[in-house]
Design a protein around this motif. Structure first.
Motif, PDB file in Angstrom:
ATOM      1  N   UNK A  86       0.860  -1.093   0.022  1.00 47.94           N
ATOM      2  CA  UNK A  86      -0.196   0.035  -0.121  1.00 47.94           C
ATOM      3  C   UNK A  86       0.918   1.123   0.062  1.00 47.94           C
ATOM      4  N   UNK A  88       0.295   4.162   0.304  1.00 47.27           N
ATOM      5  CA  UNK A  88       0.155   5.401   1.097  1.00 47.27           C
ATOM      6  C   UNK A  88       0.582   5.070   2.742  1.00 47.27           C
ATOM      7  N   UNK A  89       0.853   3.881   2.911  1.00 46.97           N
ATOM      8  CA  UNK A  89       1.097   3.681   4.438  1.00 46.97           C
ATOM      9  C   UNK A  89       2.603   4.015   4.678  1.00 46.97           C
ATOM     10  N   UNK A  93       4.423   1.482   9.833  1.00 48.18           N
ATOM     11  CA  UNK A  93       2.933   1.303  10.178  1.00 48.18           C
ATOM     12  C   UNK A  93       2.294   0.236   9.315  1.00 48.18           C
ATOM     13  N   UNK A  97       0.490  -3.325  11.088  1.00 48.31           N
ATOM     14  CA  UNK A  97      -0.696  -3.650  10.692  1.00 48.31           C
ATOM     15  C   UNK A  97      -0.488  -5.188  10.439  1.00 48.31           C
ATOM     16  N   UNK A 100      -0.162  -7.596  13.235  1.00 46.52           N
ATOM     17  CA  UNK A 100      -1.537  -7.767  14.047  1.00 46.52           C
ATOM     18  C   UNK A 100      -2.633  -8.495  12.969  1.00 46.52           C
ATOM     19  N   UNK A 101      -2.535  -8.336  11.943  1.00 44.17           N
ATOM     20  CA  UNK A 101      -3.448  -9.187  11.043  1.00 44.17           C
ATOM     21  C   UNK A 101      -3.415 -10.551  11.040  1.00 44.17           C
TER      22      UNK A 101
ATOM     23  N   UNK B   6      -9.446  -4.390  11.756  1.00 35.93           N
ATOM     24  CA  UNK B   6      -8.051  -4.016  11.264  1.00 35.93           C
ATOM     25  C   UNK B   6      -8.348  -3.777   9.814  1.00 35.93           C
ATOM     26  N   UNK B  10      -6.964  -0.032   8.338  1.00 40.78           N
ATOM     27  CA  UNK B  10      -6.197  -0.055   7.386  1.00 40.78           C
ATOM     28  C   UNK B  10      -6.747   0.882   6.287  1.00 40.78           C
ATOM     29  N   UNK B  13      -6.849   4.772   7.173  1.00 42.65           N
ATOM     30  CA  UNK B  13      -5.733   5.180   7.127  1.00 42.65           C
ATOM     31  C   UNK B  13      -5.330   5.685   5.614  1.00 42.65           C
ATOM     32  N   UNK B  14      -5.551   4.748   4.911  1.00 46.00           N
ATOM     33  CA  UNK B  14      -5.272   5.056   3.506  1.00 46.00           C
ATOM     34  C   UNK B  14      -6.249   6.140   2.840  1.00 46.00           C
ATOM     35  N   UNK B  17      -5.144   9.554   3.999  1.00 46.75           N
ATOM     36  CA  UNK B  17      -3.775   9.903   3.337  1.00 46.75           C
ATOM     37  C   UNK B  17      -4.152  10.594   1.848  1.00 46.75           C
ATOM     38  N   UNK B 101      -3.800  -9.732   0.784  1.00 48.37           N
ATOM     39  CA  UNK B 101      -4.821  -9.634   1.753  1.00 48.37           C
ATOM     40  C   UNK B 101      -5.523 -11.059   1.897  1.00 48.37           C
TER      41      UNK B 101
END
Lengths: 344, 255
Positions: A86, A88-89, A93, A97, A100-101, B6, B10, B13-14, B17, B101
């Motif tokens: 991603x 944007x992250x 961070x 994430x 945790x996932x 979660x 995420x 957050x995206x 931004x 994902x």
């Protein structure tokens, strides 16, 4: 640890995997080697559960992967081919994430450790968007190793990197391989030789060979030599060398002679060392011997001959067969990279 | 923390931004503010005349200002929510992050639920920011809080339905553009339903009314919670949630 049983896969009418069966043993680094378009990525997508095969089964520690998907994914780390992240992250961070996932017991500590191992500590606060290709690859690897990832599935982890970065990533993979099981796909031969305990060669959706890199090299293993002789007629030289005991075949080299001599490619019987006898024969015939050196890397020969289904004489034989041009292209950069690395 | 939460975190957050979140928020507030200000102006104008008319004395600022504002806000949402949902799954699939994902220990329902939750949180924040309008009004005149809250509940439920529909359509494609346009067209068609009910044959009128999302919003806007409207929106959200989960599961078989 992972067992693939008779997996077939079709994209529409096109069958991309033909009855694939293999196992990944706990603790090994298994290389999945094949030219582009051989079905490597499809296989990996099936292993991670992203794709359901048309037929066949994937067993993870004896359990059907499709039925226990979520539990099994908790033990999996996956890095797809183009390292999707991603943008944007920020690095830290994002990794926190992911930890945790992936149900890490102690995300903070694990992320710190992963960043340390992958050399990401100093870019932790940067946006992934601003990272170079090499750093993205490291973030991708760090992402895969988080959680309780016992099995890492890495799809072409060194594609698009410069030689120094390739070395770093390989180093990292080797290090990770000491404590985890890794399935690594690649079309680069040198990678397999450097990083893998065992190799699976796949082409057009079929497994062509399965062995350790050194056994594969030895299996293809007849000695191949290039003999340069200061003579006028290549055919005469070939005829003279072909009768040397232990020589299976001698034929003129297509690549042209060096200087004024002729070049002959000699293939020995497996296990026979014919170098001394060849030299004697050439000298006995009264021709000055200009050169006598091994022709080609033996694992490369094994790969090319398996993939093209021809009896060696690579790489010129491979490039002569039009549909297999990809093979030659795959083999050549590998050779270049090895040379580059050797030079460093 | 649960996997869905979660995923929502995420996505938020995206979202925050990217400039998109702020553009949508600003546009919603500007348009909503304009509609609100114009109804306040209109109310001012007519209230003087109304005071002489004993029959119209019962008209309150809530009825005259807040109800039309909420109805306008519903239409504004219809135009702007496709901009938020169009990224949804389309962008993850285009970038390939979707594949990663799907390799994490969670199932499709958790992923879809997380995405929906993230967008719903954004919607709630947007509505809360817009609620500044009635809050300001209450400084100057009497606004009944409960009917206004009911109106916002309705707006949220309707928005959640639109988000669910948008996520479903974004799960069908890799292109944000296609996903956004599809959602926009689908919502416009649903909006049309509240117009055509007077035109269609009388036998069809109940069907058209029954399907119209804006029609079900009317009681909410007037401060009335109607069970059938709540059930309608809940079904709307869940139906598209379920369709999205199916669509993701289905992709395993053909991708």
């Amino acid at each position: 640890m992972l067992e693939v049983r008779n997996v077939n896969h079709h994209y529409g009418a096109v069958q991309v995997l033909h009855d694939l069966s293999f196992t990944v043993n706990r603790g090994e680094v298994l290389g999945f080697l094949g030219p582009n378009g051989a079905g490597k990525s499809t296989t990996m997508r099936i292993l991670t559960g992203y794709l359901t095969p048309t037929s066949g089964q994937v067993l993870f520690d004896g359990l059907d992967a499709r039925r226990n998907m979520v539990a099994l994914r908790a033990r999996l780390g996956y890095l797809p081919e183009n390292v999707p992240l991603y943008p944007e992250l920020r690095v830290a961070e994002y990794l926190r994430w992911v930890a945790r996932v992936k149900r890490s017991a102690d995300p903070e500590r694990q992320v710190a450790e992963a960043m340390d191992r992958c050399g990401l500590a100093h870019v932790a606060a940067r946006l992934i968007r601003h990272l170079s290709r090499g750093y993205r690859q490291r973030v991708g690897l760090a992402q895969a190793m988080l959680g309780n990832a016992e099995l890492l599935i890495l799809d072409e982890p060194t594609v698009g990197l410069d030689p120094a970065q390739i070395r770093e990533i390989r180093e990292l993979i080797r290090e990770l391989g000491r404590e985890r099981t890794i399935l690594l796909s690649t079309h680069i031969l040198a990678e397999v030789e450097l990083a893998c305990d065992r190799v699976l060669i796949i082409d057009k959706g079929c497994i062509k060979a399965e062995d350790t890199p050194s056994n594969l090299a030895a299996g293809a293993g007849a000695l191949r030599l290039r003999v340069g002789v200061a003579a006028d007629l290549a055919d005469a030289v070939c005829a003279a060398l072909a009768v040397v005991p232990g020589v299976r075949e001698a034929r003129p080299e297509s690549g042209g002679g060096s200087g004024d001599g002729v070049l002959v490619r000699v293939e020995a019987e497996p296990g026979a060392d014919v170098r001394a006898r060849l030299a004697e024969r050439v000298l006995a015939a009264g021709w000055p011997l200009l050169e006598l050196r091994p022709a080609g890397d033996s694992l490369e020969e094994a790969f090319v001959s398996l993939v093209t289904g021809q009896g060696g004489h690579a790489p010129d034989a491979a490039s002569a067969v039009a549909p297999d041009a990809a093979t030659a292209a795959a083999a050549d950069p590998a050779a270049e990279r090895t040379a580059e690395e050797a030079a460093r | 923390m649960s996997a869905a939460v979660l995923v929502a975190r995420k996505d938020l957050m995206i979202l925050f931004r990217s400039p998109l979140a702020y553009v949508v928020l600003a546009a919603f507030l500007a348009l909503g503010g304009y509609f609100f200000a114009s109804s306040v102006g209109y109310f001012e104008l007519v209230s003087i005349q109304l005071m002489q008319n004993p029959e119209a004395m019962s008209l309150t600022p809530t009825q005259m200002v807040v109800t039309p504002y909420l109805q306008n806000a519903a239409v504004v949402l219809l135009f702007f929510l496709p901009l938020l949902t169009m990224r949804g799954f389309a962008e993850e699939k285009r970038m390939g992050t979707f594949e990663v994902l799907m390799s994490y220990p969670m199932n499709e329902a958790q992923i879809v639920g997380g995405k929906l939750l993230g967008l719903a949180v954004f919607l709630a924040a947007m509505l809360a920011a817009g609620a500044l309008n009635p809050a300001l009004l209450s400084l100057f005149t009497q606004v009944e809080p409960l009917p206004v809250l009911v109106g916002y509940l309705g707006l949220f439920l309707m928005g959640a339905g639109f988000l669910s529909l948008g996520l479903f359509l974004s799960s069908l494609t890799e292109s944000q553009m296609v996903s956004g346009v599809l959602t926009f067209v689908a919502l416009l068609l649903l909006w049309l339903l509240s117009w055509v009910r007077d035109v269609v044959p009388p036998a069809l009128a109940p069907v058209v009314t029954g399907l119209s999302p804006l029609g079900h919003f009317e009681p909410f806007a007037k401060g009335v919670v109607q069970l059938d409207a709540v059930v309608y929106y809940a079904t709307f959200v869940l139906a598209f949630f379920w369709l999205t989960v199916l669509s993701l599961e289905n992709q395993r078989w053909r991708a």
